[in-house]
Motif scaffolding. Structure first.
Motif: not given
Length: 214
Positions: A190-214
């Motif tokens: 939860n802390l990482a989501v709050t500090e890093r991935w609080a954007q409205p969509t998870p595209e940035e998290a997908a690029r940084a963590l290495g998973f694909e969006m549908p």
């Protein structure tokens, strides 16, 4: 409908839970009750006991706080869930996620089916998996059928975040946790989501963590 002897253990379990008062204890992942699925509700609880149980689910959901709670999450394997979302989010989040206010509802014997082929992926959490979130791709629109707590038929189409909530809670009734459907590389505290991935969509998290969006 089951016999009175079959219904009694569940009714007794619910009575014991309610006797403590206040919010009910929430079962955490690892407890088999979250994986066994549930019995269809068929009068196992007398109307007055059902009403008290529903109210206890509402109190527990709000106290957690959460936007949904299924009966197995408090150790009761019945096909009953409650949902509610005041949606206190910024406008950009509302627009991106379709997160609009969802009034309190009771779902009895719910089932859902996708409407169309559109899917949406967002971070999702669970009261039974405290401290963590992961990205889950789900149908963007679903048709929900079932009943309410008074036995009245439900047949309604949900979109956006309300569609995600009804899918998440109905999954609980089938022994499915959101982690079963999640992108494993997206798992974040939860802390990482709050500090890093609080954007409205998870595209940035997908690029940084290495998973694909549908």
């Amino acid at each position: 409908m089951g016999t009175s002897s079959e219904r009694a253990p569940l009714a007794e379990r619910v009575e014991q839970l309610l006797a403590v008062g206040g919010p009910l204890p929430i079962v955490a992942a690892g407890d088999p009750v979250l994986r066994r699925g549930t019995e269809p509700y068929d009068g196992q609880l007398a109307p007055e006991l059902l009403a008290r149980f529903v109210e206890a689910l509402r109190v527990t959901m709000r106290a957690a706080p959460g936007v949904g709670l299924a009966a197995p999450q408090v150790g009761v394997p019945l096909r009953i869930a409650v949902i509610e979302d005041p949606a206190p989010v910024p406008e950009e989040v509302r627009l991106a996620r379709g997160r609009v206010p969802l009034p309190f509802r009771v779902l009895v014997n719910p089932a859902y089916a996708p409407v169309g082929g559109a899917r949406a992926a967002f971070f999702e959490g669970c009261l039974s998996v405290p401290g963590w979130q992961a990205v889950v791709a789900r149908p963007a629109e679903v048709r929900l059928t079932g009943q309410d707590e008074h036995g009245r038929a439900l047949d309604e189409v949900f979109t956006g975040w309300p569609a995600r909530i009804v899918q998440h809670e109905t999954d609980h009734l089938d022994g499915v946790l959101y982690l079963d459907r999640a992108e494993s590389r997206s798992l974040s505290s939860n802390l990482a989501v709050t500090e890093r991935w609080a954007q409205p969509t998870p595209e940035e998290a997908a690029r940084a963590l290495g998973f694909e969006m549908p």
